[in-house]
Design a protein around this motif. Structure first.
Motif, PDB file in Angstrom:
ATOM      1  N   ILE A  84       0.702  -1.303   0.429  1.00 23.30           N
ATOM      2  CA  ILE A  84       0.408   0.102  -0.060  1.00 23.30           C
ATOM      3  C   ILE A  84       1.331   1.488  -0.006  1.00 23.30           C
ATOM      4  N   ASP A  85       0.550   1.860  -0.531  1.00 22.42           N
ATOM      5  CA  ASP A  85       1.555   3.502  -1.166  1.00 22.42           C
ATOM      6  C   ASP A  85       1.104   4.246  -0.131  1.00 22.42           C
ATOM      7  N   SER A  86       2.008   4.948  -0.157  1.00 20.79           N
ATOM      8  CA  SER A  86       1.751   6.342   1.234  1.00 20.79           C
ATOM      9  C   SER A  86       1.076   7.210   0.452  1.00 20.79           C
ATOM     10  N   ASP A  87       1.389   7.093  -0.548  1.00 22.13           N
ATOM     11  CA  ASP A  87       0.360   8.365  -1.617  1.00 22.13           C
ATOM     12  C   ASP A  87      -1.272   6.787  -1.630  1.00 22.13           C
ATOM     13  N   TYR A  88      -2.090   6.777  -0.279  1.00 16.85           N
ATOM     14  CA  TYR A  88      -2.932   6.102  -0.283  1.00 16.85           C
ATOM     15  C   TYR A  88      -3.761   6.002  -1.223  1.00 16.85           C
ATOM     16  N   GLY A  89      -4.017   5.404  -1.644  1.00 14.84           N
ATOM     17  CA  GLY A  89      -5.402   4.496  -2.816  1.00 14.84           C
ATOM     18  C   GLY A  89      -4.364   3.706  -3.600  1.00 14.84           C
ATOM     19  N   LYS A  90      -3.362   3.380  -3.671  1.00 13.77           N
ATOM     20  CA  LYS A  90      -2.906   3.027  -4.661  1.00 13.77           C
ATOM     21  C   LYS A  90      -1.631   1.795  -4.035  1.00 13.77           C
ATOM     22  N   GLY A  91      -1.587   0.679  -4.630  1.00 11.54           N
ATOM     23  CA  GLY A  91      -1.243  -0.473  -4.205  1.00 11.54           C
ATOM     24  C   GLY A  91      -0.496  -1.575  -5.380  1.00 11.54           C
ATOM     25  N   HIS A  92       0.245  -2.504  -4.958  1.00 16.44           N
ATOM     26  CA  HIS A  92       0.811  -3.031  -5.924  1.00 16.44           C
ATOM     27  C   HIS A  92       0.511  -4.531  -4.728  1.00 16.44           C
ATOM     28  N   SER A  93       0.847  -6.361  -5.991  1.00 14.67           N
ATOM     29  CA  SER A  93       0.311  -7.241  -5.225  1.00 14.67           C
ATOM     30  C   SER A  93       1.223  -7.934  -6.964  1.00 14.67           C
TER      31      SER A  93
END
Length: 469
Positions: free
Chosen positions: A382-391
């Motif tokens: 979960i990126d600190s730029d909330y709302g973005k992420g990856h798996s």
């Protein structure tokens, strides 16, 4: 089950304490009628017996009718050496009821397998995987139903959780996927439905998948009220669901359903299974990475649950407190999991120690929350730029052997919640007049991120231990 000699029946009786035998006697009397029936021709007391209609009348709405029928079929399958109702009879005598109860609650996998075979299908011979899946769905659905009916959901509420219909199917599919067919190998995907399983296959399944026995025991205790009210009974099965705390008001609806809570809870260390406490929910606390950190840092072991915009639900268990620092943390008790579209847990592989990572406000290191894999290639990020992420897990996450958890490798976060599990940490139980840092977790988290201590800590007035959960 095969023939049961009188000595074997006595063996089943000896498994129960005196108070337990009294309880079983009382349940059977309630099932069959309190007075001995008298034979019209002989004038002798007829042996008390339970028919399907009598069982339905006793259970009432506590269990679905389909499960009541399965229970009755299981009772009838117990064969006695002495003269007893035949296999086509609708009657169950006390000896059959006692042995049925003994086998399912206190018996080994071999004893249970024959009864479960008849609960799956009345027909003789092997059963198909599709029939076992139907049984598993009935089993899980009946547990959710009876716990709700008996008001034993331990603070969880069907209105404040995800609809359990999908969860019942997901948990049933997960349980059925553990079947090993005749050649000793697990069937994959749709092959499970066509697999042919004999009694030895069911015995192996029951032995390796303890949830099956736990769910059956709970149905007997809560559905038939067998050993329901005695001390020390049901403690293991009632840790199937943890006590839910920290949910106030009706605006919160969890991303989890009752079956997925039970499944995830079963994979936690035993000392953490008794309580879950809501720490953070994006629908309550807002979509802010700093808010997230402020609510979860130094709170002990946690379960993180995410949903992406494509509807996939997944997350991870952190076995240690989260700390904001630019290094990996945690231990091999951590794991990743999926809830939807399938239910599964993925534990550590031993390949590396990249269990947990939480960082913010640095130029040289990634800023965000991650579990497993490596920088820029986390199993869950979960990126600190909330709302973005990856798996990113192609083919598998190195730390947890997990596949891609989200629908897309780079996902957009739709909702998130975090639960602390087990007892709260000692420094998390202080209550009383709050400082501005207590009121604003973002301010608290920012101080921690830049390495500043809280000067007001330890300067609070003593207060009572009133629980505000």
């Amino acid at each position: 089950m095969g023939n049961v000699e009188s000595s074997s029946y006595k063996k089943h009786l000896l498994r129960f304490l005196p108070d337990e035998l009294v309880d079983i006697d009382n349940v059977f009397s309630a099932l069959s009628g309190s007075d001995e029936a008298v034979g019209a021709k002989t004038g002798k007391a007829a042996k008390k017996a339970v028919t399907l209609d009598m069982l339905k009348a006793y259970v009432k709405a506590a269990l679905p009718e389909s499960m009541v029928i399965r229970l009755h079929n299981g009772m009838k399958s117990v064969q006695l050496a002495e003269k007893s109702p035949g296999p086509n009879s609708d009657q169950v005598v006390k000896e059959q009821f006692v042995i049925f109860t003994s086998a399912l609650i206190k018996g080994n996998a071999e004893e249970k397998s024959g009864i479960i075979m008849k609960m799956i299908s009345k027909a003789e011979g092997a059963v198909k995987g599709s029939q076992i899946l139907e049984f598993a769905q009935d089993l899980v659905g009946s547990v959710v139903h009876v716990l709700d009916y008996r008001k034993e959901l331990r603070g969880w509420n069907l209105k404040n959780t995800r609809n359990s219909t999908a969860g019942v199917k997901a948990l049933a599919s997960q349980l059925t996927s553990e079947l090993k067919v005749t050649d000793g190998k697990k069937a994959e995907g749709a092959q499970v439905l066509e697999a042919v399983c004999d009694e030895s296959c069911i015995e192996d399944w029951v032995f390796r998948v303890p949830q099956v026995s736990a769910l059956l025991t709970l149905i007997l205790q809560q559905g038939l009220l067998v050993l329901h009210s005695l001390p020390d009974q049901g403690q293991d099965t009632f840790h199937l669901l943890p006590t839910c705390k920290g949910v106030k008001g009706s605006q919160f609806v969890s991303l989890l359903d009752i079956p997925s809570v039970a499944y995830l809870n079963s994979h936690l260390p035993s000392e953490l299974r008794h309580t879950w406490r809501l720490l953070f929910a994006s629908q309550i606390h807002g979509e802010s990475f700093t808010q997230l950190c402020g609510h979860i840092v130094n709170k002990g072991p946690c379960v993180l649950v995410l949903r992406d915009v494509d509807g996939y639900i997944f997350g991870g268990f952190s076995s240690c407190s989260w700390e904001v620092k630019p290094t990996f943390q945690g231990d091999n008790g951590c794991f990743l999991f999926t809830v939807s579209p399938s239910l599964a847990v993925f534990t550590y592989t031993g390949y590396n120690d990249h269990y947990m990572y939480l960082n913010h406000g640095q130029q040289t290191m990634p800023n965000g929350l991650g579990m497993g894999g490596q920088h820029d290639y986390f199993g869950l990020w979960i990126d600190s730029d909330y709302g973005k992420g990856h798996s990113k897990a192609k083919p598998r996450c190195t730390t947890y052997n997990s596949p891609q958890l989200s629908a897309k490798e780079n996902f957009t976060l739709d909702a998130m919640e975090v639960w602390a599990v087990g007892d709260p940490l000692a420094n998390d139980t202080v209550k009383g007049p709050k400082s501005i840092l207590d009121v604003d977790p973002e301010a608290q988290a920012l101080l921690e991120m830049i390495g500043k201590s809280r000067q007001s800590d330890g300067l609070r007035e003593p207060v009572s231990n009133e629980d505000d959960d």
